[in-house]
Design a protein around this motif. Structure first.
Motif, PDB file in Angstrom:
ATOM      1  N   ASN B  41       0.810  -1.089  -0.103  1.00 21.56           N
ATOM      2  CA  ASN B  41       0.049  -0.182  -0.133  1.00 21.56           C
ATOM      3  C   ASN B  41       0.883   1.373  -0.019  1.00 21.56           C
ATOM      4  OD1 ASN B  41      -3.006  -0.916   0.533  1.00 21.56           O
ATOM      5  ND2 ASN B  41      -1.664  -2.112   1.780  1.00 21.56           N
ATOM      6  N   SER B  42       2.081   1.212   0.095  1.00 16.69           N
ATOM      7  CA  SER B  42       2.978   2.365   0.061  1.00 16.69           C
ATOM      8  C   SER B  42       2.768   3.253  -0.784  1.00 16.69           C
ATOM      9  CB  SER B  42       4.285   1.983   0.184  1.00 16.69           C
ATOM     10  OG  SER B  42       4.832   1.301  -0.985  1.00 16.69           O
ATOM     11  N   SER B  43       2.528   3.180  -1.879  1.00 16.35           N
ATOM     12  CA  SER B  43       2.440   4.182  -2.992  1.00 16.35           C
ATOM     13  C   SER B  43       1.052   4.830  -3.073  1.00 16.35           C
ATOM     14  CB  SER B  43       2.394   3.475  -4.404  1.00 16.35           C
ATOM     15  OG  SER B  43       1.273   2.737  -4.568  1.00 16.35           O
ATOM     16  N   LYS B  44      -0.004   4.343  -2.374  1.00 19.30           N
ATOM     17  CA  LYS B  44      -1.312   5.245  -2.185  1.00 19.30           C
ATOM     18  C   LYS B  44      -1.744   5.233  -0.860  1.00 19.30           C
ATOM     19  CE  LYS B  44      -3.718   0.889  -3.091  1.00 19.30           C
ATOM     20  NZ  LYS B  44      -2.493   0.038  -3.177  1.00 19.30           N
ATOM     21  N   LEU B  45      -0.869   4.869   0.090  1.00 18.51           N
ATOM     22  CA  LEU B  45      -1.410   5.087   1.561  1.00 18.51           C
ATOM     23  C   LEU B  45      -1.496   6.471   1.981  1.00 18.51           C
ATOM     24  CD1 LEU B  45      -1.474   3.104   3.884  1.00 18.51           C
ATOM     25  CD2 LEU B  45       0.784   3.712   4.681  1.00 18.51           C
ATOM     26  N   ASN B  46      -2.689   6.593   2.597  1.00 21.03           N
ATOM     27  CA  ASN B  46      -3.300   7.778   3.327  1.00 21.03           C
ATOM     28  C   ASN B  46      -3.230   7.656   4.870  1.00 21.03           C
ATOM     29  OD1 ASN B  46      -4.137  10.151   4.171  1.00 21.03           O
ATOM     30  ND2 ASN B  46      -5.842  10.236   2.592  1.00 21.03           N
ATOM     31  N   MET B  47      -2.453   8.203   5.335  1.00 18.13           N
ATOM     32  CA  MET B  47      -2.276   7.889   6.993  1.00 18.13           C
ATOM     33  C   MET B  47      -3.179   8.878   7.683  1.00 18.13           C
ATOM     34  SD  MET B  47      -0.055   5.766   7.638  1.00 18.13           S
ATOM     35  CE  MET B  47       0.852   5.940   9.290  1.00 18.13           C
ATOM     36  N   ASP B  48      -4.415   9.336   7.227  1.00 16.47           N
ATOM     37  CA  ASP B  48      -5.250  10.148   7.823  1.00 16.47           C
ATOM     38  C   ASP B  48      -6.196   9.181   8.773  1.00 16.47           C
ATOM     39  OD1 ASP B  48      -7.166   8.988   6.467  1.00 16.47           O
ATOM     40  OD2 ASP B  48      -7.869  10.996   5.445  1.00 16.47           O
ATOM     41  N   TRP B  49      -7.366   9.702   9.302  1.00 15.75           N
ATOM     42  CA  TRP B  49      -8.010   9.044  10.384  1.00 15.75           C
ATOM     43  C   TRP B  49      -8.248   7.756   9.795  1.00 15.75           C
ATOM     44  CZ3 TRP B  49     -13.339   8.163   9.640  1.00 15.75           C
ATOM     45  CH2 TRP B  49     -14.102   8.946   8.346  1.00 15.75           C
ATOM     46  N   ARG B  50      -8.897   7.451   8.571  1.00 14.81           N
ATOM     47  CA  ARG B  50      -9.362   6.316   7.788  1.00 14.81           C
ATOM     48  C   ARG B  50      -8.148   5.147   7.812  1.00 14.81           C
ATOM     49  NH1 ARG B  50     -11.414   9.793   2.732  1.00 14.81           N
ATOM     50  NH2 ARG B  50      -9.119  10.760   3.060  1.00 14.81           N
ATOM     51  N   LEU B  51      -7.129   5.418   8.213  1.00 14.00           N
ATOM     52  CA  LEU B  51      -6.111   4.368   8.140  1.00 14.00           C
ATOM     53  C   LEU B  51      -6.404   3.094   8.582  1.00 14.00           C
ATOM     54  CD1 LEU B  51      -2.985   3.510   7.574  1.00 14.00           C
ATOM     55  CD2 LEU B  51      -2.514   4.199   9.989  1.00 14.00           C
ATOM     56  N   PRO B  52      -7.194   2.814   9.831  1.00 17.69           N
ATOM     57  CA  PRO B  52      -7.396   1.559  10.288  1.00 17.69           C
ATOM     58  C   PRO B  52      -8.567   1.044   9.401  1.00 17.69           C
ATOM     59  CG  PRO B  52      -7.464   3.143  11.913  1.00 17.69           C
ATOM     60  CD  PRO B  52      -7.435   4.085  10.667  1.00 17.69           C
ATOM     61  N   VAL B  53      -9.312   1.862   8.756  1.00 17.32           N
ATOM     62  CA  VAL B  53     -10.144   1.063   7.639  1.00 17.32           C
ATOM     63  C   VAL B  53      -9.569   0.639   6.413  1.00 17.32           C
ATOM     64  CG1 VAL B  53     -12.368   1.259   6.356  1.00 17.32           C
ATOM     65  CG2 VAL B  53     -12.166   2.685   8.405  1.00 17.32           C
ATOM     66  N   THR B  54      -8.599   1.090   5.915  1.00 16.72           N
ATOM     67  CA  THR B  54      -7.737   0.744   4.856  1.00 16.72           C
ATOM     68  C   THR B  54      -6.959  -0.471   5.047  1.00 16.72           C
ATOM     69  OG1 THR B  54      -7.508   3.214   4.338  1.00 16.72           O
ATOM     70  CG2 THR B  54      -5.877   1.500   3.322  1.00 16.72           C
ATOM     71  N   PHE B  55      -6.536  -0.424   6.336  1.00 17.92           N
ATOM     72  CA  PHE B  55      -5.854  -1.576   7.059  1.00 17.92           C
ATOM     73  C   PHE B  55      -6.940  -2.940   7.178  1.00 17.92           C
ATOM     74  CE2 PHE B  55      -4.493  -3.874  10.771  1.00 17.92           C
ATOM     75  CZ  PHE B  55      -3.297  -4.623  10.307  1.00 17.92           C
ATOM     76  N   LEU B  56      -8.096  -2.785   7.720  1.00 17.03           N
ATOM     77  CA  LEU B  56      -9.093  -3.629   7.847  1.00 17.03           C
ATOM     78  C   LEU B  56      -9.437  -4.203   6.417  1.00 17.03           C
ATOM     79  CD1 LEU B  56     -11.161  -5.369   9.349  1.00 17.03           C
ATOM     80  CD2 LEU B  56     -12.661  -3.273   9.002  1.00 17.03           C
ATOM     81  N   ASN B  57      -9.668  -3.289   5.459  1.00 15.90           N
ATOM     82  CA  ASN B  57      -9.823  -3.770   4.367  1.00 15.90           C
ATOM     83  C   ASN B  57      -8.900  -4.688   3.625  1.00 15.90           C
ATOM     84  OD1 ASN B  57     -12.570  -2.793   4.343  1.00 15.90           O
ATOM     85  ND2 ASN B  57     -11.952  -0.718   2.975  1.00 15.90           N
ATOM     86  N   TRP B  58      -7.598  -4.196   3.807  1.00 17.57           N
ATOM     87  CA  TRP B  58      -6.693  -5.110   3.403  1.00 17.57           C
ATOM     88  C   TRP B  58      -6.521  -6.364   4.045  1.00 17.57           C
ATOM     89  CZ3 TRP B  58      -2.153  -6.623   6.026  1.00 17.57           C
ATOM     90  CH2 TRP B  58      -1.201  -7.067   5.367  1.00 17.57           C
ATOM     91  N   LEU B  59      -6.639  -6.142   5.326  1.00 19.77           N
ATOM     92  CA  LEU B  59      -6.604  -7.475   6.127  1.00 19.77           C
ATOM     93  C   LEU B  59      -7.425  -8.687   5.703  1.00 19.77           C
ATOM     94  CD1 LEU B  59      -4.619  -8.226   8.416  1.00 19.77           C
ATOM     95  CD2 LEU B  59      -6.235  -7.366  10.147  1.00 19.77           C
ATOM     96  N   CYS B  60      -8.811  -7.968   5.508  1.00 22.41           N
ATOM     97  CA  CYS B  60      -9.773  -8.928   4.913  1.00 22.41           C
ATOM     98  C   CYS B  60      -9.706  -9.738   3.731  1.00 22.41           C
ATOM     99  CB  CYS B  60     -11.085  -8.187   5.043  1.00 22.41           C
ATOM    100  SG  CYS B  60     -11.606  -7.862   6.635  1.00 22.41           S
ATOM    101  N   ASN B  61      -8.552  -9.414   3.110  1.00 19.29           N
ATOM    102  CA  ASN B  61      -8.083  -9.925   1.816  1.00 19.29           C
ATOM    103  C   ASN B  61      -6.928 -10.680   1.699  1.00 19.29           C
ATOM    104  OD1 ASN B  61     -10.505  -9.082  -0.053  1.00 19.29           O
ATOM    105  ND2 ASN B  61      -9.455  -7.002   0.154  1.00 19.29           N
TER     106      ASN B  61
END
Lengths: 260, 156
Positions: B41-61
């Motif tokens: 995810n490094s090229s498109k990672l946004n470390m704003d407040w939504r980070l845990p949701v991005t992480f969850l969506n990745w984790l679920c895959n």
């Protein structure tokens, strides 16, 4: 010298009040970000007659549009007027990349390329808030910080902004072989407001990293002692963010008082 | 002038796991988990407040990490996101609260009300809802009421 303590979270209020009641600390520096949704009178009531300073961490004033800044100033300006702070401080750092994505870690400005736009925006932000702003020096991790003191010198001269000198941040930059503490000498001579906090050394990279969680390093205490005459008519905030107790904080305050 | 990768990974790990105590307990190799997440995810990672949701969506895959996820961890990720939102107070001074739903959690959302006093922390609430399964949030500008809030997609 007036010693301050930083109030960053509602759960720290009881510790803050106790340190102030015991006269261990003289004033409270309020982290604006976490309290700006509350009326100023709520802050005044919580801190009784304690003198207040205001510390802004994430205004992102260098990245927001003018209309976004105007909206934020509409909230903050009456807050500042009501609280009559000793000073209002902010930060000269990047939160986001050019596409607006938040970075994994705060990033330093490009001190050679960013001067003109930064100076313009500092003046706009000061005008919008109707107060001079004190900017904290950054705890440099990379060579990007080499020109930081020169940048500050120019900026303060051209905008009327002031330096909030953070002893530990300057030491961190020196430890990380970015910028010698002595480069700040002239600016420190003109400064009136100071910060200090703990830091940790990363085991793998050996970089010093600002943490606000440890005791103040002995080398930083030595720096402060060397400036003890200067500090007599100044303020110094001893910052703690997490896992702090009344005893631990009071102990750090005592160390500083004994130095001055 | 870039930071060492190790320092960046530590920062992401700290920011994620500070608010994910259950996942933190379950995960035996946090460094590998964060390294894998960052590598993809490094090229498109946004470390704003939504980070845990991005992480969850990745984790679920991630099949390799499927044992780490259940409803409690999903809920924890949403709680982490709204707490991170509350820590960016200067982005939304006049907002009173936020509610967040996830594509992975049916019928359940997490809400947060900002404190109304100087000595109280924000208040977290679990909310039942019937909106479609998607990542979305809504901001309330009225203390204690979600009435009339407008749902917004969470994606950039």
């Amino acid at each position: 010298m007036q010693i301050g303590i930083n109030w960053t979270s509602p759960k720290k209020l009881s510790i803050i009040k106790q340190l102030l009641a015991e006269k261990s600390a003289d004033f409270c520096e309020v982290m604006v970000d976490n309290f700006a949704h509350l009326p100023a009178k709520t802050i005044l009531a919580a801190l009784s007659d304690t003198p207040i300073a205001l510390h802004i961490v994430s205004s992102r004033f260098l990245e927001k549009s003018v209309s976004q800044l105007q909206a934020l100033a509409t909230t903050l300006r009456p807050w500042i007027k009501a609280l009559q702070p000793i000073y209002v401080s902010d930060h000269l750092i990047k939160f986001c990349d050019p596409d607006g994505r938040y970075l994994p870690m705060l990033s330093e400005l490009d001190y050679e390329r960013d001067f003109i736009q930064t100076a313009k925006r500092v003046e706009e932000w000061q005008n919008l808030l109707d107060t001079p702003l004190f900017f904290e020096n950054h705890a440099s991790l990379t060579k990007a910080g080499r020109k930081q003191s020169y940048f500050f010198t120019r900026l303060l001269n051209e905008t009327g902004a002031k330096l909030l000198f953070d002893f530990s941040n300057a030491y961190i930059a020196q430890h990380n072989q970015v910028c010698d503490v002595s480069e700040w000498e002239t600016l420190v001579g003109q400064a009136k407001h100071f910060h200090v906090a703990g830091f940790h050394i990363d085991k793998k990279t050996r970089l010093a990293i600002d943490s606000h969680a440890q005791e103040i390093d002995a080398a930083v205490l030595t720096m402060i002692k060397a400036k003890s005459i200067k500090l007599k008519n100044s303020t110094l905030v001893i910052e703690f963010e997490s896992d702090v107790t009344v005893e631990k904080w009071a102990n750090e305050i005592s160390k500083i008082r004994n130095l001055i | 002038m870039t930071l060492p990768a190790e320092i960046i990974l530590q920062s992401i790990r700290y920011q994620l796991f500070s608010f994910l105590p259950q996942l933190s307990l379950r995960c035996q190799n946090k460094h590998k988990l964060i390294s894998d997440f960052y590598a993809e995810n490094s090229s498109k990672l946004n470390m704003d407040w939504r980070l845990p949701v991005t992480f969850l969506n990745w984790l679920c895959n991630q099949k390799a990490y499927s044992g780490l996820i259940d409803e409690a961890v999903m809920t924890e990720c949403l709680i982490s996101a709204v707490l991170r939102w509350s820590l960016r107070g200067l982005e939304h001074c006049s907002a009173k609260g936020i509610v967040l739903i996830s594509q992975h959690l049916a019928g359940k959302g997490v809400g947060l009300w900002k404190s109304e006093t100087a000595d109280a922390m924000s208040k977290l609430v679990i909310i039942k809802h019937v909106t479609p399964l998607t990542d979305a949030y809504a901001i309330s500008y009225q203390q204690g009421s979600w009435e009339g809030v407008k749902w917004m997609a969470l994606a950039d």
